[in-house]
Design an enzyme around this catalytic site. Sequence first.
Site, mmCIF file in Angstrom:
data_model
loop_
_atom_site.group_PDB
_atom_site.id
_atom_site.type_symbol
_atom_site.label_atom_id
_atom_site.label_comp_id
_atom_site.label_asym_id
_atom_site.label_seq_id
_atom_site.Cartn_x
_atom_site.Cartn_y
_atom_site.Cartn_z
ATOM 1 C CB CYS A 1 0.386 2.083 -1.713
ATOM 2 S SG CYS A 1 1.744 0.957 -1.315
ATOM 3 C CG HIS B 1 1.748 -3.227 -3.980
ATOM 4 N ND1 HIS B 1 3.009 -3.695 -3.663
ATOM 5 C CD2 HIS B 1 1.714 -1.944 -3.528
ATOM 6 C CE1 HIS B 1 3.692 -2.738 -3.046
ATOM 7 N NE2 HIS B 1 2.930 -1.671 -2.968
#
Length: 356
Positions: free
Chosen positions: A145, A225
């Site tokens: 990711c 994140h």
Amino acid sequence: MQPKKKVRVAVTGYGVIGKRVAEAVGLQSDLVLAGVADVVADWRLAVAVEKGFRVFGATAPAAAAMRAAGIEVSGEVLDLLGAADIVVDCTPKNIAATNIEAYRKLGLKFIVQGGEKHAVTGHSFVADSSYETAIGRQSTRVVSCNTTSIVRTLTALKQAGLLHNARGTLLRRATDPWESHETGIMNTLVPEPSIPSHQGPDAQSVDPDLDVVTMAVKVPETLGHLHFWNVRMTRTAGKEEVLDAFRASSRIALVRGDNGLKALNSIKEWMLDIGRPHGDLYEVALWADMLTVQGDELFYAYMVDNQAIVIPETIDAIRALAGDETDAAASIWATNAALGIGSLSGSGPPTPRVDP
């Protein structure tokens, strides 16, 4: 004229990524889901059956346990692989590397996830950067990711002729939300022990020309994140020129903190409110109002949804390996349209944007 035969896709590993890949495959007009395989016999596989997916045991004991739990089982994993053209391996880190021998023996094309090493396939994939080099290959690796977000954003700057080098700091979620009761950290921050952290070299496995260095720290939250980037551009550029470079990518959503989207939780809530499956953010959510340019230096920040960002990339990787669609832009458009992300031409479903 005979209609084009749909590519048959098997998914091994029905977890956080696997279930999303299976759902996304089912939305594509040129792909069909052959089924899913796993080793567990819990609620996740029961839900898969309710969704109409064919479920297979990854092993004979797993199939027996599923039947004992009342889960309808269509067979074992070799039955699934025999009914597929391409397999997407979404099993936990390092397990896919042990599965690929079986895929190769069967002559199956296969995709592994970013937890595996680049050497497992010899090719790493982000649609904006490496679609063409994946066409017709036997295998590829959809990168993690964080690496996906790095390649997407830096490729947008590179294609606009603005990228010289990039230095980034990543605040990484501690674990996936569904298992935060078992793993993760509390009341501490854990720096990745090496500089560069692994994401920078991983981005270079997709595009070796990227001059990128990353540092990372694990933080006690599970929503996603957060990245902070300092980019040295090739020349002095204005803020609007930089924003236009990011706008050129359909998978970068420009958001604004002064419009209420100030943090990861508000962006996640936005995705839920607009009806995204699982509240998934497929795009990089980059704060347009925070973005700052000082001469040839660029500073920006964005959110990465670790559960969702690789899903459109995986769909594009399937098409690339299948070899029927050789135009990266066409595949990206088709995937975007099916998932509600948007389109490169702007004529498809709109990408959620708060940037005026």
